[in-house]
Design a protein around this motif. Structure first.
Motif, PDB file in Angstrom:
ATOM      1  N   LYS A 164       0.585  -1.283  -0.130  1.00  0.00           N
ATOM      2  CA  LYS A 164      -0.332   0.046  -0.094  1.00  0.00           C
ATOM      3  C   LYS A 164       0.828   1.060  -0.122  1.00  0.00           C
ATOM      4  O   LYS A 164       1.976   0.828   1.087  1.00  0.00           O
ATOM      5  CB  LYS A 164      -0.582  -0.212   1.360  1.00  0.00           C
ATOM      6  CG  LYS A 164      -1.802  -1.248   1.363  1.00  0.00           C
ATOM      7  CD  LYS A 164      -2.749  -0.789   2.133  1.00  0.00           C
ATOM      8  CE  LYS A 164      -4.182  -2.227   2.413  1.00  0.00           C
ATOM      9  NZ  LYS A 164      -5.264  -1.300   3.144  1.00  0.00           N
TER      10      LYS A 164
ATOM     11  N   ASP B 287      -8.280   5.504  -1.434  1.00  0.00           N
ATOM     12  CA  ASP B 287      -7.893   3.789  -1.527  1.00  0.00           C
ATOM     13  C   ASP B 287      -8.716   3.417  -1.579  1.00  0.00           C
ATOM     14  O   ASP B 287      -9.519   2.080  -1.164  1.00  0.00           O
ATOM     15  CB  ASP B 287      -7.239   3.067   0.437  1.00  0.00           C
ATOM     16  CG  ASP B 287      -6.856   2.151   0.178  1.00  0.00           C
ATOM     17  OD1 ASP B 287      -6.814   1.466  -1.088  1.00  0.00           O
ATOM     18  OD2 ASP B 287      -6.473   1.239   0.956  1.00  0.00           O
TER      19      ASP B 287
ATOM     20  N   GLY C 180      -4.859   3.380  -6.640  1.00  0.00           N
ATOM     21  CA  GLY C 180      -5.332   4.484  -5.926  1.00  0.00           C
ATOM     22  C   GLY C 180      -5.793   5.769  -5.944  1.00  0.00           C
ATOM     23  O   GLY C 180      -5.002   6.292  -7.063  1.00  0.00           O
TER      24      GLY C 180
ATOM     25  N   CYS D 188      -2.920   8.788  -6.419  1.00  0.00           N
ATOM     26  CA  CYS D 188      -1.390   8.469  -5.987  1.00  0.00           C
ATOM     27  C   CYS D 188      -0.681   9.318  -5.942  1.00  0.00           C
ATOM     28  O   CYS D 188      -0.189   9.483  -6.367  1.00  0.00           O
ATOM     29  CB  CYS D 188      -1.781   6.565  -6.813  1.00  0.00           C
ATOM     30  SG  CYS D 188      -0.348   5.872  -5.907  1.00  0.00           S
TER      31      CYS D 188
END
Length: 427
Positions: free
Chosen positions: A155, A161, A195, A198
């Motif tokens: 992650k 997210d 995501g 990002c």
């Protein structure tokens, strides 16, 4: 798109130039509602930059980001493909004459009737991430070509997210690929999303590496793996890091290492905000003002401004992610003093506050504030709570860029006519 929708200018202006022009015209007409300007040059230039920096990666514009009819029409003319997430989005693109092969139905969880609509209109490239979705697709669109969407194991920071909502984990991938194979569905690749907005280039490098492992699992179980979808997450302002140049460098390196061009894998991506964030700016009128003085009432300590666009209109996303909220007077102020200010939206909601800490000059009711970087996830998510008017849109394009667009549109129309003629000859 009607040519009259676009104001053609001989020399490209700044957003402030365009806003001043339009505010003046609206004032003469007695209109004081908010307005937005679109810089068509910006969209075209960013589209070109994408293919200059990422020549191997086919762009599927994420329609949910901004589905403005004129912006989408420009992208169709430029030759863009599209990421659609619903029947309505698919319909909008098909009605513009886009071939179904240039659409990916990139919603891993699809409504039954929307899936049926996709089948009826030959939209067959789509994503999935669960056993239940496989069964649904088998029943309603058995000829679909599927990309397994996985949730990257590593992650990285992003404003949203998406892994919390979509994507299988690495350990589930093999079973899903085998299940699809056993029930007769065609799996042709993998998909991921790092995501929304990002903040790390490493998210792409680690995800592409992980995609290679799942790709190989697919090949091992007998799937004809042909497509890698590297999703969205690209930033919309050139001043933000990572820039598109930084992302492109790491993506190109990783593609060369894990998916070399000689292998023949098709690479696609789903950028949204990258293309349109910086293309739009909003002008909102100050409709009210309150001055907060010190105890002796000798100095202004704080100013509260009320403007006619707010959190429940076009600025819902900007406020939701606590983004740095930029705004400035449309007209130059003679007084250089600045005051700590709060800016409220126009509704009766107590939560309709855009920012409580911003430095602004002392402005009068009726003056305008300009808010830049409003092209992504603003208008497409806005409401008219309290029946407040939404901004009216105005479009500007330099003559050189417009001539290029018109030329491409002519070529596109000719190609469509040739395709139609070929079909008539076949039948």
């Amino acid at each position: 798109m009607e040519d009259s929708d676009i104001q053609i200018v001989d020399v490209r202006g700044s957003h402030t130039d365009y806003i001043k022009q339009q505010v003046n015209q609206q004032t003469k007409l007695g209109v004081d509602d908010p307005l937005a300007i679109y810089d068509i040059d910006e969209v075209v230039e960013r589209y070109r930059k994408w293919y200059k920096l990422l020549p191997r990666v086919e762009l599927f514009y994420a329609l949910k980001c901004n589905n403005d009819k004129n912006i989408v029409d420009i992208l169709v003319t430029l030759g863009s493909s599209f990421d659609c997430a619903s029947k309505g989005e698919i319909q909008q693109i098909l009605e513009l004459g886009v071939d179904p092969s240039r659409i990916i139905y990139a919603n891993p969880i699809k409504q039954n009737t929307h899936l049926t609509y996709a089948k009826q209109h030959n939209v067959d490239l789509m994503t999935f991430d669960s056993e239940e979705e496989l069964i649904k697709i088998k029943l309603l669109h058995g000829s679909a070509r599927l990309l397994l969407r996985f949730r990257p194991t590593q992650k990285y920071e992003a404003h949203y997210d998406l892994g919390q909502k979509f994507g299988c984990n690495f350990n589930e991938a093999r079973d899903l690929l085998i299940s699809a194979k056993e029930i007769g569905l065609e799996i042709i690749g993998v998909s991921f999303h790092v995501g929304s907005d990002c903040l790390s280039t490493e998210a792409f490098s680690s995800s592409i590496k992980e995609a290679r492992k799942i790709f190989d699992i697919g090949l091992q179980v007998g799937c004809a793996m042909k497509i890698l979808d590297i999703g969205g997450g690209y930033r919309g302002r050139d001043v933000e890091s990572p820039t598109i140049e930084e992302n492109a460098d790491i993506i190109n390196q990783c593609l060369e290492e894990y998916f070399p061009e000689t292998e023949g894998v098709k690479i696609i991506a789903e950028p949204g905000r990258y293309l349109v964030t910086s293309a739009a700016s909003i002008a909102a009128h100050i409709i009210g003002r309150k001055l907060v003085y010190n105890k002796d009432r000798t100095n202004i300590e704080h100013v509260m401004y009320y403007i006619n666009e707010g959190k429940y209109g076009s600025f819902c996303r900007l406020v939701a992610i606590n983004d740095e909220f930029e705004m400035s007077p449309v007209t130059q102020q003679d007084d250089t003093r600045r005051y700590n200010s709060t800016v409220w939206g126009p509704t009766c909601a107590g939560s309709d506050c855009l920012t409580s800490e911003i430095s602004l000059p002392l402005m009068e009711v009726g003056e305008c504030l300009q808010i830049p970087y409003t092209g992504a996830y603003t208008f497409s998510r806005s409401t008219n709570f309290n029946s407040m008017p939404r901004p009216k849109f105005f479009y500007f394009c330099s003559r050189d860029i417009w001539c290029h667009v018109v030329e491409m549109r002519t070529q596109l129309s000719h190609q469509i006519m040739m395709n139609a003629e070929n079909l008539r000859n076949v039948f």
